[in-house]
Write an enzyme that holds these catalytic residues in place. Structure first.
Site, PDB file in Angstrom:
ATOM      1  N   LEU A 209       0.825  -1.200   0.000  1.00  0.00           N
ATOM      2  CA  LEU A 209       0.000   0.000   0.000  1.00  0.00           C
ATOM      3  C   LEU A 209       0.866   1.260   0.000  1.00  0.00           C
ATOM      4  O   LEU A 209       0.535   2.264  -0.633  1.00  0.00           O
ATOM      5  CB  LEU A 209      -0.897  -0.028   1.243  1.00  0.00           C
ATOM      6  CG  LEU A 209      -2.212   0.726   1.205  1.00  0.00           C
ATOM      7  CD1 LEU A 209      -3.028   0.313  -0.002  1.00  0.00           C
ATOM      8  CD2 LEU A 209      -2.986   0.464   2.487  1.00  0.00           C
ATOM      9  N   CYS A 210       2.018   1.187   0.698  1.00  0.00           N
ATOM     10  CA  CYS A 210       2.842   2.395   0.799  1.00  0.00           C
ATOM     11  C   CYS A 210       3.508   2.737  -0.538  1.00  0.00           C
ATOM     12  O   CYS A 210       3.746   3.904  -0.822  1.00  0.00           O
ATOM     13  CB  CYS A 210       3.871   2.256   1.908  1.00  0.00           C
ATOM     14  SG  CYS A 210       4.578   0.631   2.039  1.00  0.00           S
ATOM     15  N   THR A 211       3.774   1.711  -1.347  1.00  0.00           N
ATOM     16  CA  THR A 211       4.319   1.985  -2.673  1.00  0.00           C
ATOM     17  C   THR A 211       3.289   2.749  -3.499  1.00  0.00           C
ATOM     18  O   THR A 211       3.594   3.725  -4.187  1.00  0.00           O
ATOM     19  CB  THR A 211       4.676   0.674  -3.398  1.00  0.00           C
ATOM     20  OG1 THR A 211       5.591  -0.046  -2.584  1.00  0.00           O
ATOM     21  CG2 THR A 211       5.287   0.924  -4.764  1.00  0.00           C
ATOM     22  N   THR A 214       3.042   6.341  -2.044  1.00  0.00           N
ATOM     23  CA  THR A 214       4.178   7.270  -2.091  1.00  0.00           C
ATOM     24  C   THR A 214       4.858   7.325  -3.454  1.00  0.00           C
ATOM     25  O   THR A 214       4.765   8.320  -4.153  1.00  0.00           O
ATOM     26  CB  THR A 214       5.199   6.923  -0.992  1.00  0.00           C
ATOM     27  OG1 THR A 214       5.516   5.531  -1.103  1.00  0.00           O
ATOM     28  CG2 THR A 214       4.649   7.224   0.365  1.00  0.00           C
TER      29      THR A 214
ATOM     30  N   CYS B 111      -0.860   0.310   6.453  1.00  0.00           N
ATOM     31  CA  CYS B 111       0.156  -0.370   5.652  1.00  0.00           C
ATOM     32  C   CYS B 111       0.865  -1.392   6.512  1.00  0.00           C
ATOM     33  O   CYS B 111       1.760  -1.073   7.280  1.00  0.00           O
ATOM     34  CB  CYS B 111       1.180   0.607   5.062  1.00  0.00           C
ATOM     35  SG  CYS B 111       2.244  -0.189   3.836  1.00  0.00           S
TER      36      CYS B 111
END
Lengths: 430, 184
Positions: A209-211, A214, B111
């Protein structure tokens, strides 16, 4: 291609010449009790079988089965024909778009293979009960969902009645994803089942999710971002419908803008649809190979003319690994929640309290449960853990069974001391 | 022989029909698995589950009240939504409050690798809640969902600690007002 000629009302066997040869020939590999000849042919022809799914695999399966001598085939599918199916689902034509897959497929095969009867059902497998599934000799799945596989698997396992060998329905499961495929034979309660093998299914490849949030690197990341982050944030009141062009366009525009911010090219409308619907391009040859393997298994199971698959065949045809198949025996899991423990019938006094009933479970030799939690399909009867749930289910302990469950209802009992879960069918003693 | 089996079947069916009639719903595999997972949860003193509808074990909330670390003194609430395809599909977890945390965005998305790309059916609910608890003990600047918070953590840990404190009292950090999450 040989066609049937009808003379004086009898259908010529010319079309079945090769099948007849196989079924009239003894084989050192066949079962000891196998008797080649006309009886085997008639056993095959009288076998009522069920095909679940009339899509990519289903079309192949129905054609293959009809051409392999099966004469009484039922087919279930809840879907209607989409224009994108036509490249590989060869029983459908442009004019069929919007019609029921099961009905169109059945009519097409019946027309092309005289003498075969195909009974379609346009609906969900969950609409049908055990009595319906009991009528078939075996069941073949060409499904695209794990949920449906798990449902039919647990249904067939629950149907097994130790006192009636006919209640054991072999399940042949085909599956394809792009260039990869699999065929497996499941004998409910005897061999490893779909639930035992659940962890073998490759999970959907996901990007952290962070990829997405960001630093996206690929056009797909931008689309997933629009889908998972932008939509819930900006249109949280709209339920996303990927068949609504306005919704797809919205995601596409958002993804495109994001891609431009990060200098990423390649976001298209079609890719947006593909990524969000998780579409893996279906390959006609993979379907053909897997369906052929499944049909082979059906023929062998129905006639005993050769040993059947034990029990898992994987196939891959992609360019990275090359053309490759491997067959192995998947093992039964002792702690499988579905086939590890069959539902046992127990007679209970309907006026017994739940607490007393749980006490008797502790004494039963086969269970000896110390801290049981118990549920029906829709109700938490008593959950010993976690504390909040324990508190809210505790009042049930003093209630009578007849006020909590109905006669013949199934309950699931778990206990931290045991890896497996117990299933009981509570029959009220009269 | 087949005929005989059919007759036997019919007899059994008739007997059943007489007794019950309606078909009974069976306990589903997903529910059985969740039931098992729940009985194995190790919540400790810092976590609590709430079931709005005790009969529905596929939907519940988890409250984490860390007793150490920078988020000590806060009470963080998450919803768990488990589909009938569990454990093939992971549970969906969301934070119901707007909090300042590098790995949780303002919409409540979390996350945590095992909730998405690293989920496997052999994992269970306990693995998830342990992972969630860990996020509050060791917020992780390398997997940012809230970029500003991650940047603060990376560049100035003391400043980040102060921002956490401010946000937990319902104050604002860099123009964003966060929900008050203090236990007292």
């Amino acid at each position: 291609m040989a066609t049937d000629t009808i003379t004086n009302g009898t259908v010529s066997r010319a079309r079945w010449q090769h099948l007849d040869t196989i079924l009239a020939t003894a084989s050192p590999y066949a079962d000891e009790d196998y008797v080649p000849g006309p009886n085997t042919v008639s056993a095959l022809e009288s076998s009522k079988i069920l095909v679940i799914g009339a899509g990519g695999l289903g079309c192949e399966l129905l054609k293959n089965l009809a051409l392999s001598g099966f004469k009484d085939i039922h087919v279930i599918d809840m879907d209607t024909i989409d224009v994108s199916n036509l490249n590989r689902q060869f029983l459908f034509r442009q004019s069929d778009v919007g019609k029921s897959k099961a009905e169109v497929a059945a009519a097409f095969v019946e027309k092309r293979v005289p003498g075969v009867k195909i009974t379609p059902y346009n609906g969900k497998i969950q609409d049908k009960d055990e009595e319906y599934y009991m009528q078939f000799k075996l069941i073949i799945c060409g499904l695209d969902s794990i949920e449906a596989r798990r449902w039919i698997n647990s249904t067939l396992i629950d149907m097994v009645d130790e006192s009636n060998p006919e209640s054991l329905k072999p399940l042949i499961d085909g599956g394809t994803e792009g260039f990869k495929g699999q065929a497996r034979v499941i004998l409910p309660t005897l061999t490893s089942c779909i639930e035992c093998q659940l962890s073998m299914h490759a999970p959907r490849a996901a990007v952290p999710l962070c990829t997405l949030a960001t630093i996206p690197r690929q056009p797909q990341h931008c689309i997933e971002w629009a889908h998972i982050i932008a939509w819930p944030e900006q249109r949280k009141d709209d339920l996303l419908d990927m068949d609504d062009p306005e919704h797809v366009s919205w995601l596409y525009q958002k993804a495109l803008t994001r891609a431009q911010e990060f200098n990423i090219t390649g976001v298209t409308y079609a890719m947006t649809q593909g990524v969000v619907k998780n579409i893996i391009p279906a390959i006609a040859s993979t379907n053909a190979i897997v369906a052929a393997a499944c049909t082979n298994e059906a023929l062998k199971l129905a006639t005993d003319c050769a040993p059947f698959l034990s029990n898992y065949m994987m196939y891959t045809g992609d360019s990275e690994s090359g053309l490759y198949t491997y067959t192995f025996e998947a093992e039964k899991k002792d702690d499988c929640p579905v086939c590890g423990q069959l539902a046992q019938n127990i007679a209970v006094d309907p006026v017994t309290t739940l607490e007393d009933f749980l006490g008797t479970l502790a004494e039963r030799a086969e269970a000896q449960l110390k801290k049981p939690s118990i549920r029906t399909e829709g109700k938490s009867l008593y959950m010993r853990f976690p504390p909040g749930l324990e508190q809210s289910t505790r009042p049930n302990l003093s209630k009578k069974l007849e006020d909590l469950v109905s006669d013949g209802e199934e309950v699931g009992v778990s206990d931290p001391a045991f890896a497996i879960q117990f299933k009981f069918r509570l029959n009220f003693a009269k | 022989m087949l005929k005989v089996w059919n007759m036997k079947q019919q007899q059994q069916k008739d007997a059943q029909a007489e007794g019950q009639g309606q078909k009974k719903k069976k306990v589903t595999a997903a529910q059985l698995r969740v039931q098992k997972d729940l009985s194995e949860l190790a919540l400790g003193s810092t976590m609590r589950t709430d079931f709005e509808n005790p009969d529905d074990i596929l939907n519940f909330s988890l409250t984490i009240e860390p007793d150490e670390g920078m988020y000590k003194g806060g009470s963080f609430k998450f919803t768990f939504v488990i589909s009938n395809n569990y454990p093939h599909d992971p549970p969906k977890v969301k934070c119901t409050q707007k909090i300042y945390h590098p790995n949780i965005d303002l919409e409540g998305n979390v996350c945590l690798n095992i909730l998405r790309e690293d989920w496997k059916p052999v994992l269970n609910l306990n693995a998830v809640i342990v992972g969630m608890q860990f996020l509050f003990l060791e917020p992780n600047a390398s997997d940012p969902l809230n970029k500003e918070a991650a940047e603060d953590l990376r560049t100035n840990r003391e400043n980040f600690r102060r921002n956490v404190k401010t946000s937990m009292t319902g104050g604002s950090v860099k123009g964003i007002t966060y929900d008050r999450v203090l236990t007292r």
